[in-house]
Design a protein around this motif. Structure first.
Motif, PDB file in Angstrom:
ATOM      1  N   CYS A   1      -0.055  19.574   8.885  1.00  0.00           N
ATOM      2  CA  CYS A   1       0.442  17.892   7.477  1.00  0.00           C
ATOM      3  C   CYS A   1      -0.096  17.434   8.084  1.00  0.00           C
ATOM      4  O   CYS A   1      -0.752  17.135   9.030  1.00  0.00           O
ATOM      5  N   ASP A   2      -0.265  16.075   6.943  1.00  0.00           N
ATOM      6  CA  ASP A   2      -1.336  15.242   7.235  1.00  0.00           C
ATOM      7  C   ASP A   2      -1.015  13.823   6.922  1.00  0.00           C
ATOM      8  O   ASP A   2       1.092  13.685   6.391  1.00  0.00           O
ATOM      9  N   TYR A   3      -0.439  12.778   7.736  1.00  0.00           N
ATOM     10  CA  TYR A   3       0.163  11.860   7.667  1.00  0.00           C
ATOM     11  C   TYR A   3      -0.741  10.227   7.163  1.00  0.00           C
ATOM     12  O   TYR A   3      -1.321  10.641   8.326  1.00  0.00           O
ATOM     13  N   GLN A   4      -0.147   9.413   6.002  1.00  0.00           N
ATOM     14  CA  GLN A   4      -1.476   8.664   6.524  1.00  0.00           C
ATOM     15  C   GLN A   4      -0.090   6.685   6.162  1.00  0.00           C
ATOM     16  O   GLN A   4       0.883   6.781   6.033  1.00  0.00           O
ATOM     17  N   PHE A   5      -0.454   6.094   6.959  1.00  0.00           N
ATOM     18  CA  PHE A   5      -0.340   5.357   7.898  1.00  0.00           C
ATOM     19  C   PHE A   5      -0.243   4.386   6.593  1.00  0.00           C
ATOM     20  O   PHE A   5      -1.554   3.672   5.233  1.00  0.00           O
ATOM     21  N   SER A   6       0.407   2.903   6.689  1.00  0.00           N
ATOM     22  CA  SER A   6      -0.006   1.823   5.388  1.00  0.00           C
ATOM     23  C   SER A   6      -1.404   1.358   5.755  1.00  0.00           C
ATOM     24  O   SER A   6      -1.249   0.972   4.801  1.00  0.00           O
TER      25      SER A   6
ATOM     26  N   GLY B   1      -4.093   2.759   5.747  1.00  0.00           N
ATOM     27  CA  GLY B   1      -5.448   3.569   5.580  1.00  0.00           C
ATOM     28  C   GLY B   1      -5.182   4.882   7.159  1.00  0.00           C
ATOM     29  O   GLY B   1      -6.091   5.457   6.014  1.00  0.00           O
ATOM     30  N   PHE B   2      -4.764   4.266   7.525  1.00  0.00           N
ATOM     31  CA  PHE B   2      -5.540   5.524   8.524  1.00  0.00           C
ATOM     32  C   PHE B   2      -4.813   6.863   8.872  1.00  0.00           C
ATOM     33  O   PHE B   2      -3.047   6.304   8.184  1.00  0.00           O
ATOM     34  N   VAL B   3      -5.335   7.607   8.935  1.00  0.00           N
ATOM     35  CA  VAL B   3      -4.681   8.862   8.761  1.00  0.00           C
ATOM     36  C   VAL B   3      -5.041   9.798   9.503  1.00  0.00           C
ATOM     37  O   VAL B   3      -5.601   9.827  10.671  1.00  0.00           O
ATOM     38  N   ILE B   4      -3.730  10.551  10.324  1.00  0.00           N
ATOM     39  CA  ILE B   4      -3.312  11.222  11.403  1.00  0.00           C
ATOM     40  C   ILE B   4      -2.980  13.078  10.851  1.00  0.00           C
ATOM     41  O   ILE B   4      -2.004  12.841   9.989  1.00  0.00           O
TER      42      ILE B   4
ATOM     43  N   MET C   1       1.006  -1.307  -0.253  1.00  0.00           N
ATOM     44  CA  MET C   1      -0.236  -0.070  -0.309  1.00  0.00           C
ATOM     45  C   MET C   1       0.826   0.681   0.234  1.00  0.00           C
ATOM     46  O   MET C   1       1.774   1.102   0.982  1.00  0.00           O
ATOM     47  N   VAL C   2       0.949   2.745  -0.594  1.00  0.00           N
ATOM     48  CA  VAL C   2       0.950   2.995  -0.839  1.00  0.00           C
ATOM     49  C   VAL C   2       1.194   4.606   0.251  1.00  0.00           C
ATOM     50  O   VAL C   2      -0.669   4.417   0.248  1.00  0.00           O
ATOM     51  N   THR C   3       2.057   5.207   1.132  1.00  0.00           N
ATOM     52  CA  THR C   3       1.372   5.944   2.040  1.00  0.00           C
ATOM     53  C   THR C   3       1.992   6.890   1.268  1.00  0.00           C
ATOM     54  O   THR C   3       2.398   7.384   0.505  1.00  0.00           O
ATOM     55  N   TRP C   4       1.633   8.356   1.940  1.00  0.00           N
ATOM     56  CA  TRP C   4       1.599   9.266   1.694  1.00  0.00           C
ATOM     57  C   TRP C   4       1.901  10.652   2.971  1.00  0.00           C
ATOM     58  O   TRP C   4       1.399  10.518   3.700  1.00  0.00           O
ATOM     59  N   THR C   5       2.584  11.836   2.798  1.00  0.00           N
ATOM     60  CA  THR C   5       2.424  12.848   3.578  1.00  0.00           C
ATOM     61  C   THR C   5       2.110  14.218   3.154  1.00  0.00           C
ATOM     62  O   THR C   5       2.596  14.321   2.127  1.00  0.00           O
ATOM     63  N   GLY C   6       1.174  15.222   3.125  1.00  0.00           N
ATOM     64  CA  GLY C   6       1.037  16.134   2.778  1.00  0.00           C
ATOM     65  C   GLY C   6       0.943  17.457   3.526  1.00  0.00           C
ATOM     66  O   GLY C   6       0.663  16.979   4.874  1.00  0.00           O
ATOM     67  N   CYS C   7       1.465  18.474   3.375  1.00  0.00           N
ATOM     68  CA  CYS C   7       1.615  19.531   4.081  1.00  0.00           C
ATOM     69  C   CYS C   7       0.815  20.572   3.682  1.00  0.00           C
ATOM     70  O   CYS C   7       1.487  20.657   2.341  1.00  0.00           O
ATOM     71  N   TYR C   8       0.670  22.283   4.201  1.00  0.00           N
ATOM     72  CA  TYR C   8       0.135  22.677   3.651  1.00  0.00           C
ATOM     73  C   TYR C   8       0.153  24.439   4.214  1.00  0.00           C
ATOM     74  O   TYR C   8       0.182  24.598   5.294  1.00  0.00           O
ATOM     75  N   ILE C   9       0.162  25.272   4.121  1.00  0.00           N
ATOM     76  CA  ILE C   9       0.001  26.524   4.724  1.00  0.00           C
ATOM     77  C   ILE C   9      -1.317  27.821   3.724  1.00  0.00           C
ATOM     78  O   ILE C   9      -0.665  27.463   2.083  1.00  0.00           O
ATOM     79  N   GLY C  10      -2.028  28.098   4.590  1.00  0.00           N
ATOM     80  CA  GLY C  10      -2.874  29.299   3.631  1.00  0.00           C
ATOM     81  C   GLY C  10      -2.771  30.484   4.147  1.00  0.00           C
ATOM     82  O   GLY C  10      -3.386  30.272   5.307  1.00  0.00           O
ATOM     83  N   GLY C  11      -3.307  31.511   3.093  1.00  0.00           N
ATOM     84  CA  GLY C  11      -4.163  32.552   3.840  1.00  0.00           C
ATOM     85  C   GLY C  11      -5.377  33.038   4.185  1.00  0.00           C
ATOM     86  O   GLY C  11      -6.369  32.831   2.754  1.00  0.00           O
ATOM     87  N   ASN C  12      -6.200  33.735   4.263  1.00  0.00           N
ATOM     88  CA  ASN C  12      -7.691  34.019   3.785  1.00  0.00           C
ATOM     89  C   ASN C  12      -7.500  35.822   4.069  1.00  0.00           C
ATOM     90  O   ASN C  12      -7.202  36.215   5.078  1.00  0.00           O
ATOM     91  N   ALA C  13      -8.534  36.501   3.800  1.00  0.00           N
ATOM     92  CA  ALA C  13      -8.636  37.507   4.235  1.00  0.00           C
ATOM     93  C   ALA C  13     -10.097  38.364   3.216  1.00  0.00           C
ATOM     94  O   ALA C  13     -10.376  37.557   2.467  1.00  0.00           O
ATOM     95  N   GLY C  14     -10.820  38.877   4.203  1.00  0.00           N
ATOM     96  CA  GLY C  14     -12.332  39.589   3.693  1.00  0.00           C
ATOM     97  C   GLY C  14     -12.802  40.541   4.823  1.00  0.00           C
ATOM     98  O   GLY C  14     -11.934  41.086   4.867  1.00  0.00           O
ATOM     99  N   GLY C  15     -13.984  40.355   4.899  1.00  0.00           N
ATOM    100  CA  GLY C  15     -14.579  41.361   5.986  1.00  0.00           C
ATOM    101  C   GLY C  15     -15.508  40.928   6.603  1.00  0.00           C
ATOM    102  O   GLY C  15     -16.300  39.949   6.890  1.00  0.00           O
ATOM    103  N   ALA C  16     -15.655  41.880   7.654  1.00  0.00           N
ATOM    104  CA  ALA C  16     -16.906  41.553   8.795  1.00  0.00           C
ATOM    105  C   ALA C  16     -17.845  42.577   9.011  1.00  0.00           C
ATOM    106  O   ALA C  16     -17.254  43.288   8.555  1.00  0.00           O
TER     107      ALA C  16
END
Length: 66
Positions: A44-49, A51-54, A1-16
């Motif tokens: 960041c997310d990591y998938q174990f072999s 199928g469990f993702v943390i 089974m293939v495992t994967w790791t993904g990391c991300y960074i992002g921003g948001n702006a608007g009005g209230a």
């Protein structure tokens, strides 16, 4: 089974925008407000072999609305 790791960074702006009011015997109080709203997220997310993702993430948001 293939495992994967993904990391991300992002921003948001608007009005209230908001309206609040309260009443009690003898009076009423109300107000309107508007302002900037924005923030960011990172994680960041990591998938174990099996199928469990943390994952971990952090969010920070701000508004100048009063």
């Amino acid at each position: 089974m293939v495992t994967w790791t993904g990391c991300y960074i992002g921003g948001n702006a608007g009005g209230a925008f908001g309206h609040a009011s309260a009443s009690a015997p003898g009076g009423e109080v109300s107000g309107n407000g508007s302002g900037f709203a924005g923030g960011g997220q990172i994680g960041c997310d990591y998938q174990f072999s099996g199928g469990f993702v943390i994952g971990v993430r952090e969010l920070l948001d701000y508004t100048s609305n009063k």
